[in-house]
Design an enzyme around this catalytic site. Sequence first.
Site, mmCIF file in Angstrom:
data_model
loop_
_atom_site.group_PDB
_atom_site.id
_atom_site.type_symbol
_atom_site.label_atom_id
_atom_site.label_comp_id
_atom_site.label_asym_id
_atom_site.label_seq_id
_atom_site.Cartn_x
_atom_site.Cartn_y
_atom_site.Cartn_z
ATOM 1 N N TYR A 163 0.835 -1.211 0.000
ATOM 2 C CA TYR A 163 0.000 0.000 0.000
ATOM 3 C C TYR A 163 0.865 1.255 0.000
ATOM 4 O O TYR A 163 0.667 2.165 -0.815
ATOM 5 C CB TYR A 163 -0.889 -0.051 1.243
ATOM 6 C CG TYR A 163 -1.768 1.158 1.479
ATOM 7 C CD1 TYR A 163 -2.792 1.475 0.597
ATOM 8 C CD2 TYR A 163 -1.590 1.962 2.612
ATOM 9 C CE1 TYR A 163 -3.610 2.576 0.827
ATOM 10 C CE2 TYR A 163 -2.407 3.054 2.855
ATOM 11 C CZ TYR A 163 -3.419 3.358 1.962
ATOM 12 O OH TYR A 163 -4.222 4.446 2.190
HETATM 13 N N1 NAP Z 1 -9.501 4.947 5.776
HETATM 14 C C1 NAP Z 1 -8.259 5.286 6.138
HETATM 15 O O1 NAP Z 1 -7.829 5.064 7.305
HETATM 16 C C2 NAP Z 1 -7.354 5.999 5.156
HETATM 17 C C3 NAP Z 1 -6.149 6.527 5.660
HETATM 18 C C4 NAP Z 1 -5.286 7.158 4.768
HETATM 19 C C5 NAP Z 1 -5.627 7.281 3.424
HETATM 20 N N2 NAP Z 1 -6.802 6.771 2.967
HETATM 21 C C6 NAP Z 1 -7.099 6.906 1.529
HETATM 22 O O2 NAP Z 1 -8.351 7.536 1.350
HETATM 23 C C7 NAP Z 1 -8.924 7.093 0.121
HETATM 24 C C8 NAP Z 1 -10.384 6.687 0.351
HETATM 25 O O3 NAP Z 1 -10.423 5.526 1.168
HETATM 26 P P1 NAP Z 1 -11.622 5.202 2.185
HETATM 27 O O4 NAP Z 1 -11.023 5.026 3.509
HETATM 28 O O5 NAP Z 1 -12.728 6.155 1.994
HETATM 29 O O6 NAP Z 1 -12.019 3.719 1.713
HETATM 30 P P2 NAP Z 1 -13.293 3.112 0.984
HETATM 31 O O7 NAP Z 1 -14.554 3.508 1.617
HETATM 32 O O8 NAP Z 1 -12.978 1.648 0.848
HETATM 33 O O9 NAP Z 1 -13.234 3.798 -0.464
HETATM 34 C C9 NAP Z 1 -12.431 3.343 -1.498
HETATM 35 C C10 NAP Z 1 -13.062 3.837 -2.781
HETATM 36 O O10 NAP Z 1 -12.223 3.466 -3.889
HETATM 37 C C11 NAP Z 1 -13.042 2.906 -4.895
HETATM 38 N N3 NAP Z 1 -12.281 1.956 -5.698
HETATM 39 C C12 NAP Z 1 -11.537 0.915 -5.245
HETATM 40 N N4 NAP Z 1 -11.041 0.230 -6.289
HETATM 41 C C13 NAP Z 1 -11.466 0.852 -7.419
HETATM 42 C C14 NAP Z 1 -11.292 0.616 -8.804
HETATM 43 N N5 NAP Z 1 -10.577 -0.432 -9.256
HETATM 44 N N6 NAP Z 1 -11.880 1.445 -9.693
HETATM 45 C C15 NAP Z 1 -12.616 2.494 -9.246
HETATM 46 N N7 NAP Z 1 -12.820 2.784 -7.948
HETATM 47 C C16 NAP Z 1 -12.244 1.963 -7.046
HETATM 48 C C17 NAP Z 1 -14.172 2.214 -4.131
HETATM 49 O O11 NAP Z 1 -15.328 2.093 -4.934
HETATM 50 P P3 NAP Z 1 -15.858 0.772 -5.662
HETATM 51 O O12 NAP Z 1 -15.594 -0.395 -4.751
HETATM 52 O O13 NAP Z 1 -17.306 1.067 -5.878
HETATM 53 O O14 NAP Z 1 -15.087 0.708 -6.932
HETATM 54 C C18 NAP Z 1 -14.438 3.231 -3.029
HETATM 55 O O15 NAP Z 1 -15.320 4.227 -3.492
HETATM 56 C C19 NAP Z 1 -8.035 5.951 -0.395
HETATM 57 O O16 NAP Z 1 -7.174 6.430 -1.405
HETATM 58 C C20 NAP Z 1 -7.233 5.559 0.840
HETATM 59 O O17 NAP Z 1 -5.983 4.995 0.496
HETATM 60 C C21 NAP Z 1 -7.674 6.138 3.803
#
Ligand code: NAP
Length: 275
Positions: A163
């Site tokens: 990641y």
């Molecule tokens: N949650 C944390 O603790 C955290 C911390 C640091 C950074 N982040 C970053 O924040 C961002 C959002 O994450 P989140 O925590 O909100 O997680 P999440 O709810 O799992 O959201 C991930 C999103 O990415 C989309 N996605 C995944 N694979 C995809 C693909 N192949 N094509 C198109 N869309 C895709 C998913 O939609 P579909 O499944 O509908 O495609 C979903 O809308 C990410 O980049 C993550 O790395 C999160």
Amino acid sequence: MSRGPGVVVVTGSSSGIGAEAAVQLGEHGWTVCLLARRPDELLAVAERVRAAQESSGSTGATVHTYPVDLTDDADVARVVGLVLDDHPRVDVLVNNAGRSIRRPIRESIDRVHDYERTMAVNYLGAVRLTLGLLPRFLEQGQGHVVFSSTMSTQLPIPLFSAYLGSKAALESFARSLLAEHGHHGVTTTTVYFPMVRTQMSGATSIYSAMPMMDAHRAGRWLVKGAVDQPTRVTSLGGAMSEAGMSVLPGVLTKVITPGIRRMDKRLARRARRMP
Ligand SMILES: NC(=O)c1ccc[n+]([C@@H]2O[C@H](COP(=O)([O-])OP(=O)(O)OC[C@H]3O[C@@H](n4cnc5c(N)ncnc54)[C@H](OP(=O)(O)O)[C@@H]3O)[C@@H](O)[C@H]2O)c1
């Protein structure tokens, strides 16, 4: 620089931080393009964005869903074509879609595909879409790209090598884009999130016992990136860690990683006691 409402493309907006940011951008009067794979979830978020646009009295703002798999070249090319046809101007792209994998490197010896999968979405997915929209940004003489990254690239964090490698590549692409096209009006924001309560963090059971930022507040960080357009959105802790790592990487790694291992053990004990 602060931007008034325009057209924003938000990836990963079917859930979590991206969905919250999309709703908040709707409240601010932006026309919002929602991109992710799951069409039903995108439609549900579109309803929330529409309600936010209406309740804030913004006139002319609309919401659009574009189901797409960002790991698929042809699918991304198709959606870029649709977005460009539907919107004569695109002001901001928020590259937020992502997937995370938590696994020790020693257990990844036969799993190079873990590294390929995270790169496919977190890095190449964002690069594909950015390259697709770049000609329009250059033609307009303006375009802003926000990248969702993580505070864990600012610190020596174990167990997330696949990641974090993909997020570090993403940050490097953001720096290159700004260096090459900042003077053409194409600017970038990299957002370094701490842990956020979403489906992604929920996949690791021990994190149920960890205090975290909620997705609504994290969404505000993306809105800040889209509207105020600073080069970086981070916490004080993240900025200090980054500075520390650039001066004393070996010492900080020795100090921090035992603490993280102890914290993981404590969280695991607490998570086992939770109902
Ligand atoms: N949650 C944390 O603790 C955290 C911390 C640091 C950074 N982040 C970053 O924040 C961002 C959002 O994450 P989140 O925590 O909100 O997680 P999440 O709810 O799992 O959201 C991930 C999103 O990415 C989309 N996605 C995944 N694979 C995809 C693909 N192949 N094509 C198109 N869309 C895709 C998913 O939609 P579909 O499944 O509908 O495609 C979903 O809308 C990410 O980049 C993550 O790395 C999160």
